[in-house]
Design an enzyme around this catalytic site. Structure first.
Site, PDB file in Angstrom:
ATOM      1  N   GLY A  42       7.656  -2.427  -1.752  1.00 37.73           N
ATOM      2  CA  GLY A  42       7.103  -1.080  -1.708  1.00 37.73           C
ATOM      3  C   GLY A  42       7.949  -0.075  -2.454  1.00 37.73           C
ATOM      4  O   GLY A  42       7.857   0.059  -3.679  1.00 37.73           O
ATOM      5  N   SER A  43       8.828   0.619  -1.745  1.00 42.58           N
ATOM      6  CA  SER A  43       9.587   1.705  -2.368  1.00 42.58           C
ATOM      7  C   SER A  43      10.519   1.223  -3.472  1.00 42.58           C
ATOM      8  O   SER A  43      10.931   2.032  -4.317  1.00 42.58           O
ATOM      9  CB  SER A  43      10.378   2.482  -1.308  1.00 42.58           C
ATOM     10  OG  SER A  43      11.268   1.631  -0.602  1.00 42.58           O
ATOM     11  N   CYS A  52       0.266   5.001  10.076  1.00 37.35           N
ATOM     12  CA  CYS A  52       0.797   6.031   9.177  1.00 37.35           C
ATOM     13  C   CYS A  52       1.391   7.181   9.993  1.00 37.35           C
ATOM     14  O   CYS A  52       0.711   7.757  10.841  1.00 37.35           O
ATOM     15  CB  CYS A  52      -0.293   6.567   8.261  1.00 37.35           C
ATOM     16  SG  CYS A  52       0.302   7.882   7.160  1.00 37.35           S
ATOM     17  N   SER A 112       0.829  -1.199   0.000  1.00 39.06           N
ATOM     18  CA  SER A 112       0.000   0.000   0.000  1.00 39.06           C
ATOM     19  C   SER A 112       0.867   1.254   0.000  1.00 39.06           C
ATOM     20  O   SER A 112       1.896   1.326   0.678  1.00 39.06           O
ATOM     21  CB  SER A 112      -0.898  -0.006   1.243  1.00 39.06           C
ATOM     22  OG  SER A 112      -1.718   1.130   1.262  1.00 39.06           O
ATOM     23  N   VAL A 171       6.985  -3.926   8.664  1.00 41.40           N
ATOM     24  CA  VAL A 171       6.569  -2.795   9.467  1.00 41.40           C
ATOM     25  C   VAL A 171       6.235  -1.636   8.553  1.00 41.40           C
ATOM     26  O   VAL A 171       6.710  -1.585   7.421  1.00 41.40           O
ATOM     27  CB  VAL A 171       7.695  -2.342  10.438  1.00 41.40           C
ATOM     28  CG1 VAL A 171       7.944  -3.401  11.491  1.00 41.40           C
ATOM     29  CG2 VAL A 171       8.987  -1.992   9.694  1.00 41.40           C
ATOM     30  N   LYS A 209      -1.822  -3.240   9.999  1.00 36.90           N
ATOM     31  CA  LYS A 209      -0.517  -2.725   9.580  1.00 36.90           C
ATOM     32  C   LYS A 209       0.081  -1.922  10.733  1.00 36.90           C
ATOM     33  O   LYS A 209      -0.502  -0.921  11.164  1.00 36.90           O
ATOM     34  CB  LYS A 209      -0.653  -1.837   8.347  1.00 36.90           C
ATOM     35  CG  LYS A 209       0.693  -1.401   7.762  1.00 36.90           C
ATOM     36  CD  LYS A 209       0.497  -0.634   6.470  1.00 36.90           C
ATOM     37  CE  LYS A 209       1.841  -0.325   5.808  1.00 36.90           C
ATOM     38  NZ  LYS A 209       1.649   0.386   4.521  1.00 36.90           N
TER      39      LYS A 209
END
Length: 270
Positions: free
Chosen positions: A248-249, A117, A12, A179, A153
């Site tokens: 992700g990144s 977040c 996400s 994480v 999450k």
């Protein structure tokens, strides 16, 4: 248990609402966790929103999204299994988001709730500061979505991951993503960017978190998130017990890494 073949998900945030799938062979993607959706639309934070250093990426996107009502009216149709990601700015908003999402829950193989977040003032990371209230919240969410595969999450701030995992297990949830990003600060042309830090620098922290949680709760599904940039990284997360590998990144650097890791996971996990 959530069956994803291969056990690899696009995480996400970086994965957006499926835009990167145009660049990747779908055979090597087990699923996608869509961008976090909140009750009301969010424009996100002002620019600059992202920057990178030698071994990290930092972002302050701020959960930009169309809001849950727009989302349920226009659920994406993607060629891989979808996992929704939901968030809120308060206890009540999380519940309202869950109730609204229920209308389309059969379109998703699972739903992840973002409790960590670091880039919003309310909700996200702040929601887990009060343990009893957070536990009450996730009990209520389970009542709203009794048949959904629920994933929490979690980051490493605000709560020990082992403690969070115990609450997740006790309340009948099915999985945990470990994480989320951690709060960081980066200088860009003399200006400070305060945001969530991800990338290779996060990997040792994520490895330890996955190891500690899986050792205590072997039946809890664990999605590994944090610094997966290569097949070697994926192998190390499998070695500490991860059930699903999240990318992700790394998508920003090379979407092709997904195929490399996906092929490896198909070989070792079937």
């Amino acid at each position: 248990m959530l069956e994803l073949k291969p056990p690899l998900v696009l995480l996400s945030g970086p994965a957006g609402f499926g835009e990167y799938l145009k660049l990747i062979d779908h055979r090597y993607v087990g699923g996608i966790i869509l961008k976090t959706v909140t009750l009301n639309p969010k424009e996100g934070n002002s620019t600059p929103r992202m920057a990178d250093g030698d071994f990290y990426v930092i972002n302050r996107i701020g959960l930009e999204n169309p809001g849950i009502h727009e989302f349920v009216e226009n659920v994406p149709e993607l060629p891989v299994p979808m996992i929704a990601s939901l968030g809120g700015d308060s206890f009540e908003e999380y519940l309202e988001v869950a109730r609204t999402f229920k209308k389309v829950s059969d379109k998703f193989c699972a739903v992840e709730f973002n409790f960590s977040c670091p880039n919003v003032k309310e909700g996200g990371l702040s929601i887990i500061k009060d343990r009893k209230r957070w536990k009450t919240l996730i009990v209520e969410i389970r009542k709203i979505l009794p048949d959904s595969f629920l994933i929490a999450k979690i980051g490493i701030e605000g709560i020990f991951v082992e403690e969070a995992a115990e609450i997740v297990v006790d309340t009948g949830w099915n999985g945990i993503t470990l994480v989320n990003t951690v709060r960081g600060l980066h200088f860009e042309k003399g200006s400070m960017i305060l945001g969530g830090l991800s990338g290779p620098l996060l990997k040792p922290i994520a490895l330890r978190a996955v190891y500690e949680v899986k050792r205590r709760f072997p039946k809890l599904l664990v999605i590994a998130s944090g610094g997966v940039y290569s097949m070697k990284d994926a192998k190390e997360f499998l070695n500490v017990g991860a059930d699903v590998i999240g990318v992700g990144s790394a998508l920003f650097k090379d979407p092709g890494i997904v195929e490399e890791i996906g092929k490896y996971l198909m070989e070792v996990k079937g």
